[in-house]
Write a protein that holds these residues in place. Structure first.
Motif, PDB file in Angstrom:
ATOM      1  N   PHE A   1      45.961  52.281  43.876  1.00 30.07           N
ATOM      2  CA  PHE A   1      46.436  50.987  44.370  1.00 30.07           C
ATOM      3  C   PHE A   1      45.288  49.993  44.487  1.00 30.07           C
ATOM      4  CE2 PHE A   1      47.124  48.104  47.969  1.00 30.07           C
ATOM      5  CZ  PHE A   1      48.245  47.434  47.522  1.00 30.07           C
ATOM      6  N   TRP A   2      44.160  50.429  45.053  1.00 29.76           N
ATOM      7  CA  TRP A   2      43.040  49.506  45.229  1.00 29.76           C
ATOM      8  C   TRP A   2      42.386  49.161  43.898  1.00 29.76           C
ATOM      9  CZ3 TRP A   2      43.011  46.532  49.082  1.00 29.76           C
ATOM     10  CH2 TRP A   2      43.476  46.951  50.325  1.00 29.76           C
ATOM     11  N   ILE A   3      42.419  50.071  42.943  1.00 30.92           N
ATOM     12  CA  ILE A   3      41.928  49.746  41.594  1.00 30.92           C
ATOM     13  C   ILE A   3      42.798  48.648  40.991  1.00 30.92           C
ATOM     14  CG2 ILE A   3      41.779  50.608  39.215  1.00 30.92           C
ATOM     15  CD1 ILE A   3      39.408  51.406  40.871  1.00 30.92           C
ATOM     16  N   TYR A   4      44.103  48.767  41.201  1.00 28.30           N
ATOM     17  CA  TYR A   4      45.018  47.735  40.692  1.00 28.30           C
ATOM     18  C   TYR A   4      44.730  46.379  41.344  1.00 28.30           C
ATOM     19  CZ  TYR A   4      49.055  44.768  40.302  1.00 28.30           C
ATOM     20  OH  TYR A   4      49.847  43.676  40.088  1.00 28.30           O
ATOM     21  N   ILE A   5      44.578  46.349  42.677  1.00 32.63           N
ATOM     22  CA  ILE A   5      44.291  45.100  43.378  1.00 32.63           C
ATOM     23  C   ILE A   5      42.977  44.506  42.877  1.00 32.63           C
ATOM     24  CG2 ILE A   5      43.687  44.088  45.614  1.00 32.63           C
ATOM     25  CD1 ILE A   5      46.655  44.553  45.316  1.00 32.63           C
ATOM     26  N   LEU A   6      41.975  45.350  42.667  1.00 36.63           N
ATOM     27  CA  LEU A   6      40.688  44.883  42.158  1.00 36.63           C
ATOM     28  C   LEU A   6      40.844  44.276  40.770  1.00 36.63           C
ATOM     29  CD1 LEU A   6      37.628  44.642  42.491  1.00 36.63           C
ATOM     30  CD2 LEU A   6      37.408  46.959  41.577  1.00 36.63           C
ATOM     31  N   SER A   7      41.629  44.929  39.912  1.00 33.99           N
ATOM     32  CA  SER A   7      41.842  44.393  38.563  1.00 33.99           C
ATOM     33  C   SER A   7      42.579  43.055  38.614  1.00 33.99           C
ATOM     34  CB  SER A   7      42.630  45.402  37.709  1.00 33.99           C
ATOM     35  OG  SER A   7      43.965  45.543  38.184  1.00 33.99           O
ATOM     36  N   ASP A   8      43.498  42.904  39.573  1.00 33.39           N
ATOM     37  CA  ASP A   8      44.193  41.628  39.744  1.00 33.39           C
ATOM     38  C   ASP A   8      43.234  40.544  40.237  1.00 33.39           C
ATOM     39  OD1 ASP A   8      46.738  41.736  38.787  1.00 33.39           O
ATOM     40  OD2 ASP A   8      47.736  41.662  40.721  1.00 33.39           O
TER      41      ASP A   8
ATOM     42  N   PHE B   1      54.747  35.160  38.250  1.00 31.67           N
ATOM     43  CA  PHE B   1      55.157  36.434  37.639  1.00 31.67           C
ATOM     44  C   PHE B   1      54.873  37.589  38.590  1.00 31.67           C
ATOM     45  CE2 PHE B   1      53.958  40.229  35.179  1.00 31.67           C
ATOM     46  CZ  PHE B   1      55.164  40.465  34.519  1.00 31.67           C
ATOM     47  N   HIS B   2      53.714  37.559  39.241  1.00 30.41           N
ATOM     48  CA  HIS B   2      53.378  38.613  40.204  1.00 30.41           C
ATOM     49  C   HIS B   2      54.351  38.620  41.381  1.00 30.41           C
ATOM     50  CE1 HIS B   2      49.606  39.085  38.025  1.00 30.41           C
ATOM     51  NE2 HIS B   2      49.291  40.104  38.803  1.00 30.41           N
ATOM     52  N   VAL B   3      54.721  37.429  41.862  1.00 38.27           N
ATOM     53  CA  VAL B   3      55.682  37.363  42.961  1.00 38.27           C
ATOM     54  C   VAL B   3      57.034  37.931  42.508  1.00 38.27           C
ATOM     55  CG1 VAL B   3      56.966  35.826  44.508  1.00 38.27           C
ATOM     56  CG2 VAL B   3      54.548  35.396  44.056  1.00 38.27           C
ATOM     57  N   SER B   4      57.418  37.628  41.280  1.00 39.85           N
ATOM     58  CA  SER B   4      58.685  38.153  40.743  1.00 39.85           C
ATOM     59  C   SER B   4      58.666  39.669  40.668  1.00 39.85           C
ATOM     60  CB  SER B   4      58.951  37.566  39.348  1.00 39.85           C
ATOM     61  OG  SER B   4      59.057  36.160  39.400  1.00 39.85           O
ATOM     62  N   MET B   5      57.533  40.249  40.246  1.00 43.54           N
ATOM     63  CA  MET B   5      57.411  41.702  40.202  1.00 43.54           C
ATOM     64  C   MET B   5      57.431  42.288  41.617  1.00 43.54           C
ATOM     65  SD  MET B   5      57.454  42.621  37.077  1.00 43.54           S
ATOM     66  CE  MET B   5      58.648  41.294  36.924  1.00 43.54           C
ATOM     67  N   GLY B   6      56.838  41.549  42.577  1.00 48.94           N
ATOM     68  CA  GLY B   6      56.896  41.990  43.966  1.00 48.94           C
ATOM     69  C   GLY B   6      58.319  42.000  44.500  1.00 48.94           C
TER      70      GLY B   6
ATOM     71  N   LEU C   1      53.272  47.755  49.326  1.00 52.46           N
ATOM     72  CA  LEU C   1      53.956  46.507  48.977  1.00 52.46           C
ATOM     73  C   LEU C   1      53.525  45.388  49.920  1.00 52.46           C
ATOM     74  CD1 LEU C   1      56.017  44.807  47.453  1.00 52.46           C
ATOM     75  CD2 LEU C   1      57.822  45.817  48.878  1.00 52.46           C
ATOM     76  N   GLY C   2      53.373  45.700  51.195  1.00 53.20           N
ATOM     77  CA  GLY C   2      52.922  44.698  52.157  1.00 53.20           C
ATOM     78  C   GLY C   2      51.534  44.181  51.838  1.00 53.20           C
ATOM     79  N   LEU C   3      50.628  45.076  51.448  1.00 54.03           N
ATOM     80  CA  LEU C   3      49.277  44.660  51.067  1.00 54.03           C
ATOM     81  C   LEU C   3      49.311  43.805  49.806  1.00 54.03           C
ATOM     82  CD1 LEU C   3      47.391  48.028  51.725  1.00 54.03           C
ATOM     83  CD2 LEU C   3      47.170  45.911  53.035  1.00 54.03           C
ATOM     84  N   PHE C   4      50.151  44.196  48.846  1.00 55.06           N
ATOM     85  CA  PHE C   4      50.302  43.425  47.612  1.00 55.06           C
ATOM     86  C   PHE C   4      50.847  42.036  47.920  1.00 55.06           C
ATOM     87  CE2 PHE C   4      53.124  42.276  43.979  1.00 55.06           C
ATOM     88  CZ  PHE C   4      52.147  42.102  43.017  1.00 55.06           C
ATOM     89  N   TRP C   5      51.837  41.969  48.807  1.00 55.05           N
ATOM     90  CA  TRP C   5      52.458  40.695  49.173  1.00 55.05           C
ATOM     91  C   TRP C   5      51.452  39.789  49.879  1.00 55.05           C
ATOM     92  CZ3 TRP C   5      56.777  39.434  46.913  1.00 55.05           C
ATOM     93  CH2 TRP C   5      57.509  38.327  47.372  1.00 55.05           C
ATOM     94  N   ALA C   6      50.639  40.367  50.766  1.00 58.53           N
ATOM     95  CA  ALA C   6      49.599  39.595  51.453  1.00 58.53           C
ATOM     96  C   ALA C   6      48.559  39.092  50.456  1.00 58.53           C
ATOM     97  CB  ALA C   6      48.937  40.454  52.529  1.00 58.53           C
TER      98      ALA C   6
ATOM     99  N   VAL D   1      46.139  34.561  47.240  1.00 61.62           N
ATOM    100  CA  VAL D   1      45.942  33.923  45.934  1.00 61.62           C
ATOM    101  C   VAL D   1      46.620  32.558  45.908  1.00 61.62           C
ATOM    102  CG1 VAL D   1      46.452  34.073  43.461  1.00 61.62           C
ATOM    103  CG2 VAL D   1      45.659  36.101  44.690  1.00 61.62           C
ATOM    104  N   TRP D   2      47.844  32.479  46.478  1.00 61.57           N
ATOM    105  CA  TRP D   2      48.560  31.199  46.468  1.00 61.57           C
ATOM    106  C   TRP D   2      47.829  30.143  47.289  1.00 61.57           C
ATOM    107  CZ3 TRP D   2      51.625  28.578  43.606  1.00 61.57           C
ATOM    108  CH2 TRP D   2      52.184  27.392  44.089  1.00 61.57           C
TER     109      TRP D   2
END
Length: 199
Positions: free
Chosen positions: A24-31, A143-148, A175-180, A185-186
């Motif tokens: 998960f953190w690798i994904y967040i880092l890549s984002d 797009f990221h929000v839509s996937m969320g 999901l909460g961390l991704f949403w935050a 980013v916004w």
């Protein structure tokens, strides 16, 4: 089941959890890297309008502020969903997830409406480098929000179908961390693209 078998099972479960967290953190880092690149590109080309109108003339700040409020409200209601999760209240959890989903859907709908409005007026991503950067940056976030939102629907289905399990709790936390992360980013998008663009 023997003690050795239980120990092996617990170790395997612990390793799987550690892998989930690491992934998960690798994904967040890549984002983070992805958005950094898009922000840097936008910073370089945002003034190249090729004689056309700049973003200052094209954006409606009160409308974008409404978008921002919808996304920030969704972050707050997701926090309430997490509180319900910790209390084991499935009904409240589903209620707050549904409200969060509606706020997120409102944000995406407003963003699509903004894009359609610009397109109808002839301001597309091909019109200038500035608009190309704008549509890429804002569209990637959307797009990221839509996937969320899709992820949220799946989680709502899982919560409604079964009890709150440790696996579901962990996924909702991710999901909460991704949403935050998307909210953060916004805030940068709103500041760099809209606020600074309107100066």
């Amino acid at each position: 089941m023997t003690t050795q078998t239980l120990s092996t099972h617990d170790e395997h479960h612990h390793n799987a959890d550690a892998t989930d967290v690491f992934g998960f953190w690798i994904y967040i880092l890549s984002d983070c890297i992805l958005f950094s690149i898009i922000f840097a590109t936008y910073a370089v080309i945002h003034t190249n309008t090729y004689g056309g109108p700049g973003l200052k003339e094209l954006t409606n700040m009160p409308y974008v502020l409404g978008e921002t409020m919808a996304l920030l409200a969704s972050s707050f209601t997701y926090g309430l969903a997490i509180l319900a999760l910790y209390k084991g209240n499935r009904c409240k959890l589903l209620t707050w997830l549904a409200i969060t989903f509606l706020f997120g859907l409102t944000f995406v709908g407003m963003e699509i409406n903004e894009f359609v409005h610009l397109y109808i007026e002839g301001h597309t991503w091909q019109s200038s480098a500035a608009l190309s950067g704008f549509f890429t940056l804002v569209g990637t976030h959307g797009f990221h929000v839509s996937m969320g939102l899709l992820w949220m629907l799946v989680m709502m289905f899982q919560v409604a179908k079964s009890n709150i399990t440790p696996a579901i709790s962990r996924r909702l936390t991710y999901l909460g961390l991704f949403w935050a992360f998307l909210d953060i980013v916004w805030i940068f998008v709103f500041t760099v693209v809209y606020l600074m663009g309107s100066i």
